[in-house]
Design a protein around this motif. Structure first.
Motif, PDB file in Angstrom:
ATOM      1  N   PHE A   1      42.970  29.764  37.819  1.00 36.66           N
ATOM      2  CA  PHE A   1      42.134  30.869  37.369  1.00 36.66           C
ATOM      3  C   PHE A   1      41.037  31.094  38.403  1.00 36.66           C
ATOM      4  O   PHE A   1      40.416  30.140  38.895  1.00 36.66           O
ATOM      5  N   VAL A   2      40.809  32.357  38.748  1.00 35.70           N
ATOM      6  CA  VAL A   2      39.723  32.699  39.660  1.00 35.70           C
ATOM      7  C   VAL A   2      38.857  33.780  39.016  1.00 35.70           C
ATOM      8  O   VAL A   2      39.348  34.611  38.241  1.00 35.70           O
ATOM      9  N   ARG A   3      37.584  33.746  39.348  1.00 32.47           N
ATOM     10  CA  ARG A   3      36.647  34.714  38.802  1.00 32.47           C
ATOM     11  C   ARG A   3      36.689  35.993  39.632  1.00 32.47           C
ATOM     12  O   ARG A   3      36.509  35.966  40.844  1.00 32.47           O
ATOM     13  N   SER A   4      36.997  37.096  38.990  1.00 34.26           N
ATOM     14  CA  SER A   4      37.033  38.377  39.669  1.00 34.26           C
ATOM     15  C   SER A   4      36.306  39.406  38.813  1.00 34.26           C
ATOM     16  O   SER A   4      36.713  39.683  37.677  1.00 34.26           O
ATOM     17  N   GLU A   5      35.223  39.933  39.360  1.00 33.47           N
ATOM     18  CA  GLU A   5      34.340  40.837  38.622  1.00 33.47           C
ATOM     19  C   GLU A   5      33.865  40.141  37.345  1.00 33.47           C
ATOM     20  O   GLU A   5      33.182  39.136  37.414  1.00 33.47           O
ATOM     21  N   TYR A   6      34.271  40.602  36.160  1.00 34.64           N
ATOM     22  CA  TYR A   6      33.727  40.054  34.917  1.00 34.64           C
ATOM     23  C   TYR A   6      34.764  39.284  34.102  1.00 34.64           C
ATOM     24  O   TYR A   6      34.603  39.091  32.909  1.00 34.64           O
ATOM     25  N   GLU A   7      35.818  38.852  34.766  1.00 32.33           N
ATOM     26  CA  GLU A   7      36.837  38.115  34.029  1.00 32.33           C
ATOM     27  C   GLU A   7      37.436  37.006  34.882  1.00 32.33           C
ATOM     28  O   GLU A   7      37.307  37.005  36.110  1.00 32.33           O
ATOM     29  N   ASN A   8      38.063  36.037  34.214  1.00 28.89           N
ATOM     30  CA  ASN A   8      38.810  34.979  34.883  1.00 28.89           C
ATOM     31  C   ASN A   8      40.284  35.386  34.917  1.00 28.89           C
ATOM     32  O   ASN A   8      40.908  35.576  33.866  1.00 28.89           O
ATOM     33  N   VAL A   9      40.808  35.502  36.129  1.00 26.28           N
ATOM     34  CA  VAL A   9      42.167  36.006  36.310  1.00 26.28           C
ATOM     35  C   VAL A   9      43.104  34.838  36.600  1.00 26.28           C
ATOM     36  O   VAL A   9      42.826  33.996  37.466  1.00 26.28           O
ATOM     37  N   LYS A  10      44.212  34.785  35.863  1.00 28.96           N
ATOM     38  CA  LYS A  10      45.221  33.758  36.103  1.00 28.96           C
ATOM     39  C   LYS A  10      46.155  34.211  37.222  1.00 28.96           C
ATOM     40  O   LYS A  10      46.695  35.316  37.179  1.00 28.96           O
ATOM     41  N   ILE A  11      46.354  33.338  38.230  1.00 29.19           N
ATOM     42  CA  ILE A  11      47.249  33.644  39.351  1.00 29.19           C
ATOM     43  C   ILE A  11      48.247  32.498  39.497  1.00 29.19           C
ATOM     44  O   ILE A  11      47.860  31.339  39.686  1.00 29.19           O
ATOM     45  N   ASN A  12      49.527  32.825  39.398  1.00 30.77           N
ATOM     46  CA  ASN A  12      50.573  31.833  39.609  1.00 30.77           C
ATOM     47  C   ASN A  12      50.716  31.557  41.106  1.00 30.77           C
ATOM     48  O   ASN A  12      50.765  32.497  41.918  1.00 30.77           O
TER      49      ASN A  12
END
Length: 238
Positions: free
Chosen positions: A140-151
């Motif tokens: 998970f990485v922080r992008s703008e205002y959310e935590n985005v899951k990246i495989n």
């Protein structure tokens, strides 16, 4: 280790035979000038290692690997460096570019011996039944205002931009996040990724070709810097 040589060039076969004779741990079982004749022997013999040419007429080394039931250790021998990444993806021990110097041949054999010994040790030890500890295949990485899951398997490459990075994925999108390349390198280096430039980390499985000091991923040509070149080429056995 019992080994065979498969190569359509008689001079290449003679050279490798000579190299094999100098290594006590190698026992040459047979040589073949085409891969088709070797299939039955490999399937019905205890061969530990194959020195395999990739580019052969009618039936390539890669065709041969797909045709055999048993999968011994493989050291590719070829005049074409273009197949290095494909060799890496096929799980080859090493990738030797002709003309092959003896010191490079010996390094490959030593690597094969380590793998061979490791496999034999593992097979003779009674395994304990232990619940596997699952390693995550995502982050998970922080992008703008959310935590985005990246495989991890979806990442093509990562580009560093001062304090930020762009993570490019196979859906033709990218995620911008505040993180250091060094931290990502530490996370991803054991998962098939390689740092090839101070500004780039790549997913090796997506490399289409290597062109001088650049790799091609999707339609992007990514530079390989001199400071990372040797480690990267060693990683892909080039």
């Amino acid at each position: 280790m019992k080994c065979v040589i498969i190569d359509d060039e008689p001079l290449a076969v003679d050279l490798i035979k000579d190299f094999v004779s100098k290594v006590e741990s190698l026992e040459l079982i047979n040589t073949f000038n085409n891969a088709i004749d070797a299939i039955a022997v490999i399937n019905n013999s205890n061969v530990d290692l194959i020195f395999l040419d990739i580019e052969m007429p009618h039936f390539s080394g890669i065709d041969f690997l797909n045709a055999i039931d048993k999968k011994p250790l493989i050291i590719f021998t070829t005049a074409y460096s273009d197949y290095a990444v494909e060799g890496f993806n096929l799980g080859a021990v090493d990738y030797l570019v002709k003309p092959i110097p003896f010191h490079r041949f010996l390094k490959s054999v030593m690597r094969a011996q380590q793998l061979f010994q490791s496999q034999n040790t593992t097979s003779t030890v009674t395994p304990k039944i232990v619940a596997p500890e699952m390693e995550p295949d995502f982050m998970f990485v922080r992008s703008e205002y959310e935590n985005v899951k990246i495989n991890f398997s979806d990442i093509l490459f990562i580009e560093g931009l001062k304090d930020y990075v762009k993570i490019y994925t196979s859906d033709n999108k990218f995620t911008l996040t505040l993180i250091s390349l060094i931290k990502l390198e530490n996370t991803l280096s054991s998962k098939g990724f390689s740092r090839i430039h101070r500004s780039y980390i790549i997913n090796i499985k997506y490399v289409k070709s290597i062109q001088k000091n650049k790799v091609l991923i999707a339609d992007k040509r990514i530079p390989i810097s001199e400071s990372y070149k040797n480690a990267f080429f060693e990683r892909i056995n080039l």
